[in-house]
Motif scaffolding. Structure first.
Motif, PDB file in Angstrom:
ATOM      1  N   UNK A  35      59.320  42.483  48.345  1.00  0.00           N
ATOM      2  CA  UNK A  35      58.050  42.571  47.633  1.00  0.00           C
ATOM      3  C   UNK A  35      57.497  41.198  47.266  1.00  0.00           C
ATOM      4  N   UNK A  36      58.351  40.152  47.282  1.00  0.00           N
ATOM      5  CA  UNK A  36      57.855  38.806  46.990  1.00  0.00           C
ATOM      6  C   UNK A  36      57.832  37.922  48.237  1.00  0.00           C
ATOM      7  N   UNK A  37      57.816  38.520  49.416  1.00  0.00           N
ATOM      8  CA  UNK A  37      57.656  37.739  50.641  1.00  0.00           C
ATOM      9  C   UNK A  37      56.306  37.019  50.622  1.00  0.00           C
ATOM     10  N   UNK A  38      56.285  35.829  51.233  1.00  0.00           N
ATOM     11  CA  UNK A  38      55.108  34.964  51.189  1.00  0.00           C
ATOM     12  C   UNK A  38      54.353  35.031  52.522  1.00  0.00           C
ATOM     13  N   UNK A  39      53.043  35.219  52.442  1.00  0.00           N
ATOM     14  CA  UNK A  39      52.183  35.392  53.609  1.00  0.00           C
ATOM     15  C   UNK A  39      51.071  34.351  53.624  1.00  0.00           C
ATOM     16  N   UNK A  40      50.631  33.988  54.809  1.00  0.00           N
ATOM     17  CA  UNK A  40      49.399  33.220  54.970  1.00  0.00           C
ATOM     18  C   UNK A  40      48.262  34.228  54.819  1.00  0.00           C
ATOM     19  N   UNK A  41      47.440  34.063  53.800  1.00  0.00           N
ATOM     20  CA  UNK A  41      46.413  35.082  53.542  1.00  0.00           C
ATOM     21  C   UNK A  41      45.059  34.728  54.146  1.00  0.00           C
ATOM     22  N   UNK A  63      42.668  36.719  58.579  1.00  0.00           N
ATOM     23  CA  UNK A  63      42.776  36.722  60.035  1.00  0.00           C
ATOM     24  C   UNK A  63      44.128  37.214  60.530  1.00  0.00           C
ATOM     25  N   UNK A  64      45.175  37.072  59.709  1.00  0.00           N
ATOM     26  CA  UNK A  64      46.514  37.473  60.139  1.00  0.00           C
ATOM     27  C   UNK A  64      46.864  38.888  59.686  1.00  0.00           C
ATOM     28  N   UNK A  65      45.855  39.653  59.301  1.00  0.00           N
ATOM     29  CA  UNK A  65      46.024  41.073  59.047  1.00  0.00           C
ATOM     30  C   UNK A  65      46.115  41.485  57.597  1.00  0.00           C
ATOM     31  N   UNK A  66      46.219  40.546  56.658  1.00  0.00           N
ATOM     32  CA  UNK A  66      46.274  40.905  55.247  1.00  0.00           C
ATOM     33  C   UNK A  66      44.955  41.554  54.822  1.00  0.00           C
ATOM     34  N   UNK A  67      45.020  42.439  53.814  1.00  0.00           N
ATOM     35  CA  UNK A  67      43.800  43.140  53.402  1.00  0.00           C
ATOM     36  C   UNK A  67      43.919  43.612  51.963  1.00  0.00           C
ATOM     37  N   UNK A  68      42.766  43.843  51.339  1.00  0.00           N
ATOM     38  CA  UNK A  68      42.739  44.361  49.968  1.00  0.00           C
ATOM     39  C   UNK A  68      41.400  45.019  49.712  1.00  0.00           C
ATOM     40  N   UNK A  69      41.368  45.851  48.672  1.00  0.00           N
ATOM     41  CA  UNK A  69      40.082  46.300  48.148  1.00  0.00           C
ATOM     42  C   UNK A  69      40.209  46.562  46.654  1.00  0.00           C
ATOM     43  N   UNK A  70      39.063  46.482  45.979  1.00  0.00           N
ATOM     44  CA  UNK A  70      38.938  46.742  44.545  1.00  0.00           C
ATOM     45  C   UNK A  70      37.873  47.817  44.389  1.00  0.00           C
ATOM     46  N   UNK A 123      36.832  54.242  41.033  1.00  0.00           N
ATOM     47  CA  UNK A 123      38.081  54.970  40.819  1.00  0.00           C
ATOM     48  C   UNK A 123      39.149  54.140  40.115  1.00  0.00           C
ATOM     49  N   UNK A 124      38.805  52.907  39.713  1.00  0.00           N
ATOM     50  CA  UNK A 124      39.729  52.035  38.985  1.00  0.00           C
ATOM     51  C   UNK A 124      40.989  51.730  39.804  1.00  0.00           C
ATOM     52  N   UNK A 125      40.770  51.402  41.093  1.00  0.00           N
ATOM     53  CA  UNK A 125      41.876  51.198  42.036  1.00  0.00           C
ATOM     54  C   UNK A 125      41.900  49.765  42.557  1.00  0.00           C
ATOM     55  N   UNK A 126      43.109  49.229  42.707  1.00  0.00           N
ATOM     56  CA  UNK A 126      43.350  48.003  43.467  1.00  0.00           C
ATOM     57  C   UNK A 126      44.394  48.314  44.526  1.00  0.00           C
ATOM     58  N   UNK A 127      44.137  47.861  45.741  1.00  0.00           N
ATOM     59  CA  UNK A 127      45.122  47.981  46.824  1.00  0.00           C
ATOM     60  C   UNK A 127      45.248  46.623  47.506  1.00  0.00           C
ATOM     61  N   UNK A 128      46.492  46.214  47.772  1.00  0.00           N
ATOM     62  CA  UNK A 128      46.765  44.974  48.511  1.00  0.00           C
ATOM     63  C   UNK A 128      47.762  45.297  49.614  1.00  0.00           C
ATOM     64  N   UNK A 129      47.463  44.841  50.834  1.00  0.00           N
ATOM     65  CA  UNK A 129      48.367  45.035  51.962  1.00  0.00           C
ATOM     66  C   UNK A 129      48.628  43.717  52.667  1.00  0.00           C
TER      67      UNK A 129
END
Length: 406
Positions: free
Chosen positions: A82-88, A355-362, A366-372
């Motif tokens: 869960x704490x892996x580091x990504x190029x965002x 560009x490397x596939x990371x994604x999120x939305x706020x 619906x008071x939602x946060x998603x991070x992928x």
């Protein structure tokens, strides 16, 4: 560089270590729906379409899912964590947008300011047309710089110019010698605009971009693993870049990670981060610019960031035709018209990806946060092998909502 060294280390307990995952029902999700979301992500790894994936889902400030599956490197045994580091990559852009809006709140710039007021080298830039070079019909504005409509071309236009060869001033000097590709305000083109915003942040604040972000965003929000490079002590947590073999299966690729401050601080795509770190950034915005007592923006400023500033007839066309129902605000795509878009996200949701596939939305409705988080070359481009995680995940998330607003 102004105060660059030493920003990667932190004595604070990492944010991910503090996250307590709450029962799905406590935030209005079904347990079966969350399980289905994870099953869909896990299947992509099991099918060798992804090496690994980390996802985080929160509602009403409660994290109901923090899941890591697969491996950091398809060719090595180290598990994804869960704490892996990504190029965002371009998920850097909203962070720099927040920095810009902090300076806007201080009166350092205005939306209708000509860009040349803050970057004098751009005064009098010509516009390339079929008939030759023309004057700007109206000077490009800061609002256009914040929304990819300032008249600069897409990134590929500047490949031979190597804009990131030296530093941010070097980029400005090169662009000052080139014509604009379109009249300001008339076209949405995904190019150097946010790298230029980073330059403006440095100029108006008197700090290097890395130092400014550390002092005014990362430290207040307790984001210890987000910077323009990886502290050498953390390299074991860095996710390997991946691509696909001729059979369409995931394989490791060569793509080095920076372990010291780069000369070119790319506000358009230079940061590394973790899912928990980026969640804290998103949650602060969802809560009107504040998290755990740390305020980074005023509520009305956050609302302004997710209000489209595109002129009538200008649309977001990142990888093909204009995406229906979307506008673009201050470094975010904005879900303005759900009936047109066909997307499941709530009204006024805002998002971006890397560009490397990371994604999120706020989703404020619906008071939602998603991070992928995933890590693939060309990971955001349709048809290059990466599964459509940005379609799969929202479909599963909103199907898991026990009660959904319309």
């Amino acid at each position: 560089m102004l105060g660059a060294m030493g920003l990667g280390a932190s004595a604070a307990l990492p944010a991910w270590a503090k996250i307590a995952v709450q029962p799905a029902a406590s935030a209005g999700f079904t347990a079966a729906g969350i399980a289905d979301l994870n099953a869909k992500m896990h299947a992509l790894v099991d099918q060798q379409k992804l090496a690994g994936v980390v996802t985080l889902l929160a509602r009403k400030g409660k994290v109901v899912n923090l899941d890591a599956y697969g491996r950091q490197d398809a060719s090595a045994p180290a598990p994804m964590t869960t704490d892996s580091i990504f190029r965002i990559a371009s998920m850097t852009k909203p962070v720099v947008g927040v920095a810009m809006m902090q300076l806007w709140e201080q009166g350092r710039w205005k939306l209708d300011d000509p860009v040349a007021k803050h970057i004098p080298e751009f005064a009098g830039l010509k516009v390339k047309t079929d008939a030759g070079l023309a004057d700007q019909a109206r000077p490009m504005t800061m609002a256009q710089l914040m929304s990819h409509t300032a008249g600069f071309g897409v990134s590929s236009v500047y490949e031979k110019d190597n804009l990131r060869e030296t530093d941010l001033q070097g980029m400005v000097d090169k662009l000052a010698k080139l014509p604009l590709v379109s009249q300001p305000g008339t076209d949405w083109a995904y190019g150097p605009c946010v790298d230029l915003q980073g330059y403006v942040v440095q100029k108006l604040s008197g700090k290097s971009l890395d130092r400014y972000l550390q002092d005014h965003i990362f430290t207040p929000l307790k984001m210890p693993d987000t910077q323009f490079w990886v502290d050498p002590s953390k390299t074991a947590r860095v996710v390997r870049m991946h691509t696909y073999d001729p059979a369409g299966k995931i394989v490791a690729a060569d793509f080095p990670i920076r372990t010291s401050p780069p000369r070119f601080l790319s506000g358009g795509g230079g940061l590394v981060s973790t899912a928990p770190d980026y969640y804290r950034f998103c949650q602060a915005l969802l809560q009107g610019g504040e998290l755990e007592g740390a305020r980074i923006l005023k509520p009305d400023t956050v609302k302004l960031m997710r209000k489209s500033v595109l002129q009538q007839g200008v649309g977001v066309d990142l990888y093909g035709p204009v995406q229906k129902g979307l506008g673009f605000g201050m470094d975010f795509a904005v879900h303005e018209r759900p009936a047109e878009s066909g997307l499941p996200h709530g009204q006024d949701s805002y998002w971006w990806g890397g560009a490397f596939g990371t994604w999120f939305w706020i989703d404020p409705t619906h008071d939602i946060v998603f991070v992928g988080m995933i890590q693939n070359l060309d990971g955001s481009i349709p048809g290059r092998g990466t599964p459509a995680v940005r379609d799969i995940s929202p479909a599963a998330v909103y199907a898991a909502l026990a009660e959904r607003k319309t």
